[in-house]
Scaffold this active site. Sequence first.
Site, mmCIF file in Angstrom:
data_model
loop_
_atom_site.group_PDB
_atom_site.id
_atom_site.type_symbol
_atom_site.label_atom_id
_atom_site.label_comp_id
_atom_site.label_asym_id
_atom_site.label_seq_id
_atom_site.Cartn_x
_atom_site.Cartn_y
_atom_site.Cartn_z
ATOM 1 C CE LYS A 92 -5.824 14.110 0.592
ATOM 2 N NZ LYS A 92 -5.708 14.003 2.073
ATOM 3 C CD GLN A 113 -0.165 8.896 1.466
ATOM 4 O OE1 GLN A 113 0.007 8.403 2.572
ATOM 5 N NE2 GLN A 113 -1.265 8.699 0.767
ATOM 6 C CE LYS A 116 -0.345 4.725 0.000
ATOM 7 N NZ LYS A 116 -0.990 4.749 1.342
ATOM 8 C CE LYS A 128 0.265 8.488 6.864
ATOM 9 N NZ LYS A 128 -0.574 7.697 5.942
ATOM 10 N N GLY A 167 -7.096 11.089 7.642
ATOM 11 C CA GLY A 167 -6.910 10.141 8.736
ATOM 12 C C GLY A 167 -5.868 9.071 8.440
ATOM 13 C CG ASP A 168 -2.306 6.369 8.766
ATOM 14 O OD1 ASP A 168 -2.334 5.965 7.594
ATOM 15 O OD2 ASP A 168 -1.602 5.815 9.643
ATOM 16 C CB THR A 211 -8.460 2.321 2.542
ATOM 17 O OG1 THR A 211 -8.408 3.745 2.662
ATOM 18 C CG2 THR A 211 -7.054 1.768 2.435
ATOM 19 C CG ASN A 242 -11.185 3.297 7.562
ATOM 20 O OD1 ASN A 242 -10.495 3.260 6.552
ATOM 21 N ND2 ASN A 242 -12.426 3.735 7.554
ATOM 22 C CB SER A 379 -8.309 11.706 0.097
ATOM 23 O OG SER A 379 -8.563 11.201 1.388
HETATM 24 P P1 NDP Z 1 -7.196 2.229 12.506
HETATM 25 O O1 NDP Z 1 -6.657 3.047 13.610
HETATM 26 O O2 NDP Z 1 -8.604 2.393 12.091
HETATM 27 O O3 NDP Z 1 -6.966 0.684 12.807
HETATM 28 C C1 NDP Z 1 -5.698 0.169 13.019
HETATM 29 C C2 NDP Z 1 -5.800 -1.310 13.292
HETATM 30 O O4 NDP Z 1 -4.500 -1.857 13.309
HETATM 31 C C3 NDP Z 1 -6.402 -1.614 14.647
HETATM 32 O O5 NDP Z 1 -7.049 -2.843 14.603
HETATM 33 C C4 NDP Z 1 -5.175 -1.675 15.535
HETATM 34 O O6 NDP Z 1 -5.357 -2.441 16.699
HETATM 35 C C5 NDP Z 1 -4.178 -2.322 14.615
HETATM 36 N N1 NDP Z 1 -2.813 -1.880 14.977
HETATM 37 C C6 NDP Z 1 -2.363 -0.607 15.043
HETATM 38 N N2 NDP Z 1 -1.082 -0.558 15.458
HETATM 39 C C7 NDP Z 1 -0.726 -1.818 15.662
HETATM 40 C C8 NDP Z 1 0.469 -2.413 16.083
HETATM 41 N N3 NDP Z 1 1.563 -1.686 16.416
HETATM 42 N N4 NDP Z 1 0.491 -3.770 16.144
HETATM 43 C C9 NDP Z 1 -0.608 -4.499 15.814
HETATM 44 N N5 NDP Z 1 -1.768 -3.964 15.404
HETATM 45 C C10 NDP Z 1 -1.835 -2.660 15.339
HETATM 46 O O7 NDP Z 1 -6.219 2.500 11.270
HETATM 47 P P2 NDP Z 1 -6.474 2.245 9.710
HETATM 48 O O8 NDP Z 1 -7.324 1.049 9.523
HETATM 49 O O9 NDP Z 1 -6.881 3.523 9.123
HETATM 50 O O10 NDP Z 1 -4.993 1.958 9.205
HETATM 51 C C11 NDP Z 1 -4.450 0.645 9.126
HETATM 52 C C12 NDP Z 1 -3.279 0.633 8.168
HETATM 53 O O11 NDP Z 1 -3.732 1.038 6.869
HETATM 54 C C13 NDP Z 1 -2.135 1.578 8.494
HETATM 55 O O12 NDP Z 1 -0.924 1.002 8.064
HETATM 56 C C14 NDP Z 1 -2.434 2.808 7.646
HETATM 57 O O13 NDP Z 1 -1.276 3.558 7.396
HETATM 58 C C15 NDP Z 1 -2.948 2.131 6.383
HETATM 59 N N6 NDP Z 1 -3.765 2.925 5.498
HETATM 60 C C16 NDP Z 1 -4.876 3.587 5.956
HETATM 61 C C17 NDP Z 1 -5.656 4.297 5.064
HETATM 62 C C18 NDP Z 1 -6.913 4.953 5.484
HETATM 63 O O14 NDP Z 1 -7.612 5.497 4.618
HETATM 64 N N7 NDP Z 1 -7.286 4.929 6.752
HETATM 65 C C19 NDP Z 1 -5.289 4.425 3.650
HETATM 66 C C20 NDP Z 1 -4.143 3.636 3.271
HETATM 67 C C21 NDP Z 1 -3.416 2.949 4.171
HETATM 68 P P3 NDP Z 1 -5.633 -1.727 18.116
HETATM 69 O O15 NDP Z 1 -7.082 -1.343 18.098
HETATM 70 O O16 NDP Z 1 -5.288 -2.740 19.109
HETATM 71 O O17 NDP Z 1 -4.726 -0.526 18.156
HETATM 72 O O1 2IT Z 2 -1.848 5.967 3.906
HETATM 73 C C1 2IT Z 2 -2.765 6.568 3.306
HETATM 74 O O2 2IT Z 2 -2.849 6.562 2.079
HETATM 75 C C2 2IT Z 2 -3.782 7.255 4.114
HETATM 76 N N1 2IT Z 2 -3.720 7.184 5.338
HETATM 77 C C3 2IT Z 2 -4.838 8.062 3.440
HETATM 78 C C4 2IT Z 2 -4.323 9.429 3.099
HETATM 79 C C5 2IT Z 2 -5.346 10.398 2.583
HETATM 80 O O3 2IT Z 2 -4.916 11.544 2.367
HETATM 81 O O4 2IT Z 2 -6.503 10.066 2.380
#
Ligand code: NDP
Ligand code: 2IT
Length: 447
Positions: A92, A113, A116, A128, A167-168, A211, A242, A379
């Site tokens: 997952k 993961q 986690k 992943k 997603g991520d 998240t 997100n 999830s």
């Molecule tokens: P999104 O794609 O929705 O947003 C990512 C954000 O981070 C954007 O603002 C983006 O800016 C910025 N970003 C991405 N890459 C870079 C970089 N190389 N340098 C600086 N800023 C960057 O992703 P999420 O919000 O879903 O994910 C954000 C983090 O949270 C990640 O580390 C992800 O693994 C983690 N995460 C996500 C979960 C989820 O449910 N979505 C769950 C747990 C963890 P820009 O628009 O300019 O690209």
């Molecule tokens: O990093 C993470 O925990 C996620 N991107 C969410 C993974 C999931 O299966 O919901």
Amino acid sequence: MNMNAYAAKVLKDLETRCAHENEFLQAAGEMLPSLSPVLDEHPEYERAGLLERFVEAERIIIFRVPWLDDQRRPRVNRACRVQFSSAIGPYKGGLRFHPSVNLSILKFLALEQTLKNSLTGLPIGGGKGGSDFDPKGKSDDEVMCFCQSLMNELYRHIGPDIDVPAGDIGVGAREVGYLYGQYKRLTGRHNGSFTGKGLTYGGSNGRTQATGYGLMYLVEAMLKENGHKISGMRAVISGSGNVAIYAAEKALQMGANVIAMSDSDGFIHDKKGIDLDAVKEIKLTRRGRISSYPSLIGTGRYREGASGIWETPCELALPCATQNEMDRTSAEALVKNGVIAVAEGANMPATIEATDHFQKAGVLFASGKAANAGGVAVSALEMSQNAMRLGWSFDEVDRELRSIMNRIFSDTSAAAEKYGCPKNYVAGANIAGFLKVAEAMMAQGQV
Ligand code: NDP
Ligand code: 2IT
């Protein structure tokens, strides 16, 4: 704390065998030393070769993704799914679309993961995946064509009892819709083989917010244990995707003042408080840049360069963008400016040096494995709802999320205490997550 000799040996071997995988080595290098007291207590793990197995992915699938752009020109990207550990449940974890994606990054994410997911207390293993495809600047048709082509290969490796992606970075509602639609077309099955789905076709209430909201529930628990409260704190949140947006939403509901947010180009600062509706309009509706914030609402200031955000004085710092976005210099600036707590909404956003600096300075620090586990936890609730052919209300899911995050924090804190490093919530999360995976691996035999 002395590092257990077995952990040191496995880490050294890994440094040779994965010499070019910097992020993976960083994640393992942060994790293995902190498991020392558990390994001291369980010499049978070494006899069973448990750690060697634990750090090696069960399976990695790498494949090409050919697609056609709007000019009908052929394009090719590379995609990968790391099926890291099925010790406690089906693989997952999310899919990431970003030009920086490589095997090292996906392996670090899958390793983290695994712990986690164990911490959530729910039956999910670790995985992943992702691609070096960049959704930025692509049309909806191009994104759809790419997602369908990716699924033309991925569908044979996933399923509700096998591997359940989500997603991520770069994979949100639009991408999940295209991916899941193609999965359904290819298999003829409507099942829980993907999470983060839309509410009209099997998604769970509250997954979008999970998240970010979960992060704030954990922060609230951590502050409470240490005699602080969120209300009145100034919060700085990196990213505007997100995780960042819904962390900001919950922080505001809890009475914090969110004064800065960012994207990969730069950050906005508004002392009076960021207008979150404006950020949502820019990032979610227009898929635009955060630099347009001051001109959209007539207040706030934009500065080029994402890492400058950590120079903003605040009590609460929440890195919610990407790995290694917060280095030692950033940590020094935050500590100098009086930060009280830092919690990782992103995966591994703080470097090891930054984390050390926070901990030595007495800053409360929650690592991503615990702090951002709310997304994958909901999830897993989506998987349950799909299996039952039922849907829970937003309030039911949110209540469950809050109770899961409270339990993750108390398990983390209790493990830190029990294994001789009280208040070290990084070690506590690693230990609490690892113990369950290790026990499941021992029970299921060695080959
Ligand atoms: P999104 O794609 O929705 O947003 C990512 C954000 O981070 C954007 O603002 C983006 O800016 C910025 N970003 C991405 N890459 C870079 C970089 N190389 N340098 C600086 N800023 C960057 O992703 P999420 O919000 O879903 O994910 C954000 C983090 O949270 C990640 O580390 C992800 O693994 C983690 N995460 C996500 C979960 C989820 O449910 N979505 C769950 C747990 C963890 P820009 O628009 O300019 O690209
Ligand atoms: O990093 C993470 O925990 C996620 N991107 C969410 C993974 C999931 O299966 O919901």
